[in-house]
Design a protein around this motif. Structure first.
Motif, short mmCIF file in Angstrom:
data_model
loop_
_atom_site.label_atom_id
_atom_site.label_comp_id
_atom_site.label_asym_id
_atom_site.label_seq_id
_atom_site.Cartn_x
_atom_site.Cartn_y
_atom_site.Cartn_z
N GLN A 249 -0.17 -0.06 -3.36
CA GLN A 249 -0.19 -1.24 -2.66
C GLN A 249 1.24 -1.73 -2.15
O GLN A 249 1.43 -2.12 -1.14
N ASP B 161 -4.39 -5.37 -7.96
CA ASP B 161 -4.12 -4.87 -6.63
C ASP B 161 -4.70 -3.37 -6.44
O ASP B 161 -5.21 -3.18 -5.47
N GLU B 162 -4.12 -2.77 -7.41
CA GLU B 162 -4.36 -1.25 -7.03
C GLU B 162 -5.73 -0.86 -7.06
O GLU B 162 -6.18 -0.06 -6.35
N LEU C 80 -3.95 0.05 3.17
CA LEU C 80 -2.36 -0.50 3.05
C LEU C 80 -2.35 -1.40 4.42
O LEU C 80 -1.31 -2.24 4.32
#
Length: 312
Positions: A177, A295-296, A302
């Protein structure tokens, strides 16, 4: 690549670039025309507050070699670069900014150097027309960045560069990200050359990078590229613990052999607040890494493209 694919793609993230677009297009066409007529311009509009997207659509209507993407919201410069590379079809891809600080006239020199057998050719800026304070802080950031990430990243090099199709395809495999184009390309490890270029003043407008944005980008980039902050925290924690043991041994020996007097509260309070700050700092560093993991694992896209022009 197919026979109809362009030789060179120029990827340009655009944010508040309305006043630059016509001059940017004119100079790009002139510079690229000295190399080949088989080129394309991929302009990625990052949902800015001006009429940049309307300007991109007008250029695309006049020239089919201009291809445009508009994000659904503001994602950031490095996401714009990622989207442009995803859409680019060229054998060679040039990445540059839209404000004409990167000179289109330097593209032929980058391309000629690449033909000597290099996969990546960086444009190294000899002089940057920036305030003294910003130059100093930028050097400090890149020094810390190189130390923390153990990447040999040159702070005098921005996004302006040319990369081969192989490098572009390798770059597209990165799905994390947090995007930092220069760091990711450096990590790839392909053959790299450098061309010294002039860095012009901004053609129009002002930078959109505030101090707050720069600091957040720096912290998040270092956290994304290295676990060294965690290792530093561990070493510092053990160092403080060792000093505490030494201090405790000193107090014990003094009490056994010499007696000990009642001391004031100042040193106790200072020590308490110091250790509390260290602990909270360590928790903050750990929290940054947990946040990055969070977040990942969500695996969100993206970027989101709202509108396209001349892009299938």
């Amino acid at each position: 690549m197919t026979d109809s694919a362009p030789l060179i793609s120029v990827v340009i993230p655009v944010y508040k670039g309305e006043q630059c677009l016509d001059e940017l297009y004119r100079r790009l066409v002139g510079a690229l025309g000295t190399v080949t007529e088989q080129f394309e311009l991929v302009l990625v509009e990052d949902c800015g507050p001006d009429r940049s997207w309307e300007g991109i659509k007008q250029l695309a209507a006049r020239d089919p070699r201009v291809r445009g993407l508009q994000f659904s919201r503001n994602f950031g410069q490095h996401y714009g670069i990622s989207a442009g590379i995803d859409a680019a079809r060229g054998d060679w891809i040039v990445v540059m900014d839209c404000d004409l600080q990167d000179r289109p006239e330097d593209i032929p020199a980058l391309y000629a150097r690449a033909l000597e057998g290099f996969d990546i050719v960086l444009a190294r800026r000899l002089q940057r027309p920036q305030p003294f304070l910003k130059r100093v802080t930028a050097k400090a950031f890149y020094a810390v960045f190189r130390y923390a990430t153990e990447l040999n990243y040159d702070g005098s090099v921005g996004n302006f560069r040319i990369i081969s199709r192989q490098v572009a395809d390798s770059f597209r495999e990165f799905k994390e990200q947090l995007r930092f184009f220069g760091g990711l390309v450096t990590w790839l490890g392909y053959r790299v050359a450098v061309v010294d270029v002039q860095h012009d003043a901004r053609f129009a407008g002002e930078t959109s990078y505030t101090w707050d944005k720069l600091i957040r980008l720096g912290v998040h980039t270092i956290v994304a590229y290295s676990d060294k902050p965690l290792r530093i925290a561990i070493r510092l924690g053990f160092s403080v613990a060792f000093l505490a043991v030494c201090g405790g041994a000193y107090v014990l020996i003094r009490a056994l052999f010499f007696g000990i007097s009642v001391t004031g509260w100042a040193s106790l309070i200072v020590s308490l607040y110091f250790m509390s700050g260290v602990i909270l700092g360590f928790m903050g560093v750990l929290g940054l890494y947990v946040g990055r993991v969070f977040d990942e694992v969500k695996q969100r896209p993206l970027y989101i493209v709202r509108e396209r022009t001349n892009v299938g």
